[in-house]
Design an enzyme around this catalytic site. Structure first.
Site, mmCIF file in Angstrom:
data_model
loop_
_atom_site.group_PDB
_atom_site.id
_atom_site.type_symbol
_atom_site.label_atom_id
_atom_site.label_comp_id
_atom_site.label_asym_id
_atom_site.label_seq_id
_atom_site.Cartn_x
_atom_site.Cartn_y
_atom_site.Cartn_z
ATOM 1 C CG PHE A 68 -14.231 19.601 -7.582
ATOM 2 C CD1 PHE A 68 -15.466 19.466 -7.375
ATOM 3 C CD2 PHE A 68 -13.576 21.576 -7.186
ATOM 4 C CE1 PHE A 68 -16.425 20.628 -6.257
ATOM 5 C CE2 PHE A 68 -14.546 22.258 -6.655
ATOM 6 C CZ PHE A 68 -15.827 21.227 -7.242
ATOM 7 C CB SER A 117 -20.253 15.143 -3.277
ATOM 8 O OG SER A 117 -20.546 16.457 -2.879
ATOM 9 C CG ASP A 118 -15.562 20.931 -3.244
ATOM 10 O OD1 ASP A 118 -16.263 21.885 -2.594
ATOM 11 O OD2 ASP A 118 -14.158 21.018 -3.439
ATOM 12 C CG PHE A 119 -20.434 23.405 -5.446
ATOM 13 C CD1 PHE A 119 -21.680 23.310 -5.455
ATOM 14 C CD2 PHE A 119 -21.171 23.740 -6.786
ATOM 15 C CE1 PHE A 119 -23.191 24.482 -5.311
ATOM 16 C CE2 PHE A 119 -21.708 24.604 -7.297
ATOM 17 C CZ PHE A 119 -22.964 25.383 -6.207
#
Length: 228
Positions: free
Chosen positions: A188, A219-221
């Site tokens: 993030f 990607s992380d969310f």
């Protein structure tokens, strides 16, 4: 349109693309086993799986054979997969976490092995080798310099290149070179002013050009404006 759908509907799965014969895949969260905490336990595709010890407990064993065996066990669960649905295996795993313990009070301490880069990388690599032998690909997280939980979305992390390479990138490098992971999950935060998931220096120059990584990066969310 297919490419847009592949990216936009990528939470814990990849969609099927019939035009090229690509099947749907199930990718569960981790790292304490297959954990899909955002799905309905009655309807979700990930269920009935074992929840293992937290990563600091794993690290306290200093036991690479045990981590390899843990990978084999998780891989066996992946092969069982979604029995009550279409029988699909659990193809991918959002694990292991190899960021460092900067503080014992960090909100993600339970998902990372230790404060030591070598221990974190070697244990993660052996876990990857075990689960990969069963056909499961791993998304090592959170790449990189995500050593906190509070306010981590978009936080600008400042450090020099020596600290970055010797400490924070080192465990990821080991999971690529020793573990041969074929997946990575970006973080993030920003490194300097650049979000990790859009950082050419990190994802191309270091990860691919220097380390020889040939897999996929997700990607992380999505947490909003800084992830352009």
């Amino acid at each position: 349109d297919e490419l847009i759908n592949l990216f936009n509907k990528g939470a814990f799965q990849t969609i099927d693309i019939l035009s090229i014969g690509k099947p749907k895949t199930i990718e569960a969260d981790g790292p304490a086993g297959f954990v899909n905490f955002m799905s309905n336990p009655e309807l979700g595709e990930v269920y009935g799986t074992s929840h293992y010890a937290g990563q600091p407990i794993m690290a306290a064993t200093f036991n690479v054979e045990l981590l390899h065996a843990l990978g084999l066990a998780v891989g066996d669960e992946a092969l069982i997969g979604n029995e009550r649905g279409d029988g699909a295996p659990y193809s991918g795993w959002y694990a292991p976490g190899v960021n460092l313990h900067r503080s014992p009070f960090g909100g993600r301490v339970g998902e990372y092995y230790s404060e030591d880069p070598l221990l974190s990388g070697v244990l993660g690599a052996h876990l990857i080798q075990g689960v990969k032998s069963k056909g499961v690909y791993t998304f090592v997280k959170h790449f990189a310099v995500n050593e906190q939980e509070t306010s981590r979305a978009g936080v600008a992390t400042w450090l020099d290149e020596q600290a970055l390479r010797e400490l924070y990138l080192r465990p990821f490098e080991i999971t690529v070179k020793l573990g041969e992971t074929n997946g990575m999950m970006s973080a993030f935060n920003r490194i300097g002013t650049v979000w990790t998931g859009g950082d050419y220096r990190l994802l191309t120059e270091v990860l691919r050009d220097e380390w020889g990584f040939e897999g996929a990066v997700i990607s992380d969310f999505n947490t909003g404006g800084h992830m352009n």
